[in-house]
Design an enzyme around this catalytic site. Structure first.
Site, short mmCIF file in Angstrom:
data_model
loop_
_atom_site.label_atom_id
_atom_site.label_comp_id
_atom_site.label_asym_id
_atom_site.label_seq_id
_atom_site.Cartn_x
_atom_site.Cartn_y
_atom_site.Cartn_z
N GLY A 139 -9.71 12.07 10.48
CA GLY A 139 -9.23 12.24 9.11
C GLY A 139 -10.17 12.98 8.18
N ARG A 178 4.03 -2.88 13.65
CA ARG A 178 4.14 -4.28 14.08
C ARG A 178 5.11 -5.04 13.20
NH1 ARG A 178 -1.99 -6.48 12.95
NH2 ARG A 178 -2.16 -5.90 10.76
N THR A 220 -8.67 4.97 -5.04
CA THR A 220 -8.60 4.68 -3.61
C THR A 220 -8.12 3.24 -3.37
OG1 THR A 220 -9.78 4.92 -1.53
CG2 THR A 220 -11.07 4.12 -3.39
N GLY A 225 1.75 1.64 5.91
CA GLY A 225 1.15 1.35 4.61
C GLY A 225 1.15 2.59 3.72
N GLY A 226 0.18 2.63 2.78
CA GLY A 226 0.12 3.72 1.81
C GLY A 226 -0.08 5.09 2.45
N ALA A 227 -0.96 5.19 3.43
CA ALA A 227 -1.22 6.48 4.06
C ALA A 227 0.01 6.96 4.83
CB ALA A 227 -2.43 6.38 5.00
N ASN A 285 -3.55 9.15 -6.06
CA ASN A 285 -4.94 9.22 -5.59
C ASN A 285 -5.78 10.13 -6.48
OD1 ASN A 285 -4.07 11.81 -4.72
ND2 ASN A 285 -5.67 11.82 -3.15
N LYS A 310 -4.19 2.47 -5.39
CA LYS A 310 -3.33 3.66 -5.49
C LYS A 310 -1.93 3.31 -5.97
CE LYS A 310 -5.51 6.42 -1.84
NZ LYS A 310 -5.29 7.15 -0.58
N SER A 329 -16.90 11.15 -0.60
CA SER A 329 -16.36 12.01 -1.66
C SER A 329 -17.41 12.46 -2.67
CB SER A 329 -15.20 11.31 -2.38
OG SER A 329 -14.10 11.20 -1.50
P1 NAP Z 1 -2.72 0.04 4.28
O1 NAP Z 1 -1.83 0.33 3.12
O2 NAP Z 1 -3.48 -1.23 4.33
O3 NAP Z 1 -1.78 0.15 5.59
C1 NAP Z 1 -2.28 -0.05 6.88
C2 NAP Z 1 -1.10 -0.14 7.84
O4 NAP Z 1 -1.64 -0.31 9.16
C3 NAP Z 1 -0.16 -1.31 7.61
O5 NAP Z 1 1.14 -0.93 7.98
C4 NAP Z 1 -0.71 -2.37 8.59
O6 NAP Z 1 0.25 -3.32 8.99
C5 NAP Z 1 -1.06 -1.47 9.75
N1 NAP Z 1 -2.06 -2.08 10.63
C6 NAP Z 1 -3.32 -2.46 10.32
N2 NAP Z 1 -3.92 -2.97 11.41
C7 NAP Z 1 -3.01 -2.91 12.42
C8 NAP Z 1 -3.02 -3.30 13.80
N3 NAP Z 1 -4.13 -3.85 14.34
N4 NAP Z 1 -1.91 -3.08 14.55
C9 NAP Z 1 -0.81 -2.53 14.00
N5 NAP Z 1 -0.72 -2.14 12.70
C10 NAP Z 1 -1.82 -2.34 11.92
O7 NAP Z 1 -3.81 1.18 4.45
P2 NAP Z 1 -3.61 2.74 4.13
O8 NAP Z 1 -3.98 3.02 2.73
O9 NAP Z 1 -2.27 3.15 4.62
O10 NAP Z 1 -4.75 3.39 5.04
C11 NAP Z 1 -4.67 3.36 6.46
C12 NAP Z 1 -5.85 4.12 7.04
O11 NAP Z 1 -5.71 5.51 6.72
C13 NAP Z 1 -7.18 3.67 6.42
O12 NAP Z 1 -7.84 2.85 7.33
C14 NAP Z 1 -7.95 4.93 6.17
O13 NAP Z 1 -9.02 5.02 7.09
C15 NAP Z 1 -6.98 6.04 6.49
N6 NAP Z 1 -6.90 6.99 5.35
C16 NAP Z 1 -7.57 8.15 5.49
C17 NAP Z 1 -7.54 9.08 4.47
C18 NAP Z 1 -8.28 10.36 4.64
O14 NAP Z 1 -8.50 11.06 3.65
N7 NAP Z 1 -8.64 10.72 5.85
C19 NAP Z 1 -6.79 8.82 3.31
C20 NAP Z 1 -6.10 7.60 3.21
C21 NAP Z 1 -6.18 6.68 4.24
P3 NAP Z 1 0.25 -4.77 8.29
O15 NAP Z 1 0.74 -4.56 6.89
O16 NAP Z 1 1.14 -5.55 9.15
O17 NAP Z 1 -1.18 -5.24 8.28
#
Ligand code: NAP
Length: 256
Positions: A219, A135, A46, A112-114, A70, A50, A2
């Protein structure tokens, strides 16, 4: 990434401001926000803050609904928050599926958040057939109720997902290793793939899906679009997306 593209955009638009990363310990969030208020600062929030900032900021209805801020700024000393991740997801899907997704079965992997931003984006694009592949079913149920988007919840079982036309990885799978949320072999013939994870060399899932003949994007576009949306919030001018992409190309070695 960023700072690379936001600083390029700031310089291009003639602002003598800097966009700088702040490494914040969870216990220091409140003190950091207080210090930023004194400066009248604006910026992005981030992982993992968030959600916490929703409690502290005057939120737009979108940020309140998604449950995540965000993008922040100050007005007369008060903290305001918005969510531009939703617009980032919308732009990525429109780029990947220009034919639209209104009559399309879409699968969101993760809860999750995304994934919250993805659910609202899918609704904005008129999609009414949304499956969450997760899961932990209770986490998906909670999220669906919180953002008020109806979904079907299934286990992350490739056999259940072959009829999806768009699959979105909203987990961190593939962020630090070459793991994939599901094998390209399990995708339906015309399925497109959006991986919210990004990297200098795309992700293993995007590369494998494209090699198997599927449309696939990582992404990076979401990153740029949420950043452009934030820039437009802060300055009320159209963000110089071409400048942002050029700066990203230089930083990552990837072509825009
Ligand atoms: P988060 O809140 O930690 O949520 C992650 C989700 O993925 C949770 O539901 C988690 O389940 C699940 N998960 C993680 N590992 C897993 C696995 N091995 N098998 C099945 N489910 C799994 O994270 P987030 O903020 O949503 O972000 C997720 C991803 O989006 C990040 O890694 C990031 O790279 C990407 N992102 C990209 C942008 C962009 O601008 N491109 C913006 C935001 C996010 P559990 O709770 O059971 O662990």
């Amino acid at each position: 990434l960023s700072p690379a593209f936001q600083n390029a955009a700031l310089a291009h638009e003639g602002y003598s401001l800097r966009y700088e990363p702040l490494d914040v310990e969870p216990v220091a969030l409140g003190a950091t926000l207080d210090a930023l208020a004194v400066q009248g600062a604006a910026g992005n929030i981030t992982i993992p803050f968030k959600q916490a900032v929703v409690e502290r900021a005057h939120c737009t209805s979108l940020a309140a609904r998604v449950g995540a801020v965000n993008t922040f700024w100050h007005e007369r000393g008060a903290l305001y928050g918005d969510n531009t991740d939703v617009a980032g997801v919308v732009a990525s899907i429109v780029s990947l599926c220009p034919e639209g997704i209104a009559d399309t079965r879409c699968v969101v992997i993760g809860a999750g958040g995304a994934a919250a931003a993805v659910l609202v984006a899918l609704e904005q694009l008129g999609c009414r057939d949304i499956v969450m592949a997760v899961r932990r079913a209770e986490q998906a149920q909670e999220l669906s109720e919180r953002v008020r988007v109806a979904v079907e919840i299934v286990a992350l079982d490739p056999n259940r997902l072959s009829d999806a036309r768009l699959l979105i990885n909203a987990t961190s799978i593939g962020m630090r290793e070459n793991a994939m949320p599901m094998s390209p072999a399990a995708l339906g013939k015309d399925a497109a793939v959006l991986d919210l994870v990004y990297g200098p060399n795309e992700t293993a899932w995007v590369r494998a899906c494209r090699a198997a003949g599927h449309r696939a994007e990582d992404g990076l576009r979401m990153l740029v679009e949420q950043g452009a949306g934030a820039f437009e919030r802060w300055f009320a001018v159209t963000a110089p997306r071409d400048v942002m992409w050029r700066a990203l190309s230089e930083a990552t070695g990837r072509r825009a």
